[in-house]
Design a protein around this motif. Structure first.
Motif, short mmCIF file in Angstrom:
data_model
loop_
_atom_site.label_atom_id
_atom_site.label_comp_id
_atom_site.label_asym_id
_atom_site.label_seq_id
_atom_site.Cartn_x
_atom_site.Cartn_y
_atom_site.Cartn_z
N MET A 59 54.05 34.81 25.88
CA MET A 59 54.09 36.19 26.35
C MET A 59 52.72 36.73 26.79
O MET A 59 52.62 37.89 27.17
CB MET A 59 54.64 37.10 25.25
N CYS A 60 51.70 35.89 26.75
CA CYS A 60 50.37 36.36 27.11
C CYS A 60 49.61 35.27 27.84
O CYS A 60 49.65 34.11 27.46
CB CYS A 60 49.61 36.76 25.84
N ILE A 61 48.93 35.67 28.89
CA ILE A 61 47.97 34.80 29.54
C ILE A 61 46.62 35.50 29.43
O ILE A 61 46.51 36.71 29.66
CB ILE A 61 48.34 34.49 31.01
N SER A 62 45.63 34.72 29.04
CA SER A 62 44.30 35.26 28.86
C SER A 62 43.33 34.44 29.70
O SER A 62 43.35 33.21 29.63
CB SER A 62 43.92 35.21 27.38
N MET A 63 42.52 35.12 30.48
CA MET A 63 41.52 34.44 31.32
C MET A 63 40.16 35.05 31.06
O MET A 63 40.04 36.26 30.90
CB MET A 63 41.87 34.61 32.80
N ASN A 64 39.16 34.19 31.05
CA ASN A 64 37.79 34.66 30.97
C ASN A 64 37.21 34.62 32.38
O ASN A 64 37.01 33.55 32.95
CB ASN A 64 36.96 33.79 30.02
N ALA A 65 36.98 35.79 32.94
CA ALA A 65 36.55 35.88 34.33
C ALA A 65 35.16 35.30 34.55
O ALA A 65 34.79 34.99 35.68
CB ALA A 65 36.60 37.33 34.81
N ALA A 66 34.39 35.12 33.49
CA ALA A 66 33.08 34.49 33.65
C ALA A 66 33.25 33.04 34.11
O ALA A 66 32.40 32.51 34.82
CB ALA A 66 32.29 34.55 32.35
N ASP A 67 34.35 32.42 33.70
CA ASP A 67 34.63 31.04 34.10
C ASP A 67 35.50 30.96 35.33
O ASP A 67 35.42 30.00 36.08
CB ASP A 67 35.34 30.30 32.95
N GLU A 68 36.36 31.95 35.52
CA GLU A 68 37.33 31.93 36.62
C GLU A 68 37.22 33.24 37.39
O GLU A 68 37.97 34.16 37.15
CB GLU A 68 38.73 31.74 36.04
N ARG A 69 36.28 33.29 38.33
CA ARG A 69 35.93 34.54 39.00
C ARG A 69 36.65 34.79 40.32
O ARG A 69 36.62 35.87 40.84
CB ARG A 69 34.45 34.54 39.36
N SER A 70 37.25 33.77 40.88
CA SER A 70 37.68 33.84 42.27
C SER A 70 39.09 34.39 42.44
O SER A 70 39.91 34.39 41.53
CB SER A 70 37.61 32.45 42.90
N LEU A 71 39.34 34.80 43.65
CA LEU A 71 40.68 35.22 44.05
C LEU A 71 41.67 34.07 43.86
O LEU A 71 42.79 34.27 43.42
CB LEU A 71 40.66 35.69 45.51
N GLU A 72 41.22 32.85 44.15
CA GLU A 72 42.09 31.68 44.01
C GLU A 72 42.53 31.49 42.56
O GLU A 72 43.68 31.15 42.29
CB GLU A 72 41.38 30.42 44.53
N SER A 73 41.64 31.72 41.61
CA SER A 73 42.00 31.61 40.18
C SER A 73 43.09 32.61 39.83
O SER A 73 44.04 32.29 39.11
CB SER A 73 40.79 31.87 39.28
N ILE A 74 42.95 33.83 40.34
CA ILE A 74 43.96 34.86 40.08
C ILE A 74 45.30 34.42 40.68
O ILE A 74 46.34 34.49 40.04
CB ILE A 74 43.52 36.22 40.67
N ARG A 75 45.26 33.97 41.92
CA ARG A 75 46.49 33.54 42.59
C ARG A 75 47.17 32.38 41.87
O ARG A 75 48.39 32.35 41.74
CB ARG A 75 46.20 33.14 44.03
#
Length: 163
Positions: A59-75
């Motif tokens: 029920m949860c996805i957690s991302m650390n934007a310091a490691d995954e900064r790009s639009l592609e990571s979000i997509r």
């Protein structure tokens, strides 16, 4: 279950998170901001754990934007999570998207989150975590309930143990 000593939370944080945990239908998309070590990430994990317990990984996805900064990571990671709903018919609590260190996301990646923020937070609740809200795009900030964290307390020169 995540054990957090909530006595270290200031009153406004304790009040908000206790209310959200006890009444998930009151959740809003959140912007947690404040200095490092003040409990922002721990608070988000505590909330998801209190609501979903042993199903929190679905029920949860957690991302650390310091490691995954790009639009592609979000997509690649966020949008597939939004499309798949593992809740059972009787489950009414929201799924969670936690984005830590969000101020390091590129502008394009930050702006791509606008479409998710139009979703009802009782379906998917977005929790954006950062040290300084001024580095979060204004189009996102205006859609988020902002909760400020105070600097961590010091006991004998050390940070309190939150776990």
């Amino acid at each position: 279950m995540v054990h957090v000593d909530t006595s270290f939370w200031c009153d406004r944080v304790r009040t908000c998170f206790t209310m959200f945990a006890n009444n998930p239908h009151t959740l809003q998309h959140l912007l947690l901001f404040g200095p490092p070590g003040s409990g922002k990430t721990t608070s988000a994990a505590w909330l998801v754990d209190r609501i979903w317990k042993n199903r929190k990984n679905l029920m949860c996805i957690s991302m650390n934007a310091a490691d995954e900064r790009s639009l592609e990571s979000i997509r690649q990671k966020v949008f597939p999570f939004i499309r798949v709903d593992w809740r059972q018919e009787h489950e009414k609590a929201p799924r969670f998207l936690i984005l830590d260190e969000c101020e390091t996301l590129t502008e394009a990646a930050q702006l791509s989150l606008q479409t998710i923020l139009t979703k009802d937070p009782t379906d998917v609740c977005v929790i954006i975590i950062c040290n300084s809200q001024s580095r979060i795009h204004s189009k996102l900030r205006q859609r988020l309930l902002k909760i400020r964290y105070d600097p961590p307390s010091r006991l004998n020169g050390e940070s309190p143990d939150l776990f």
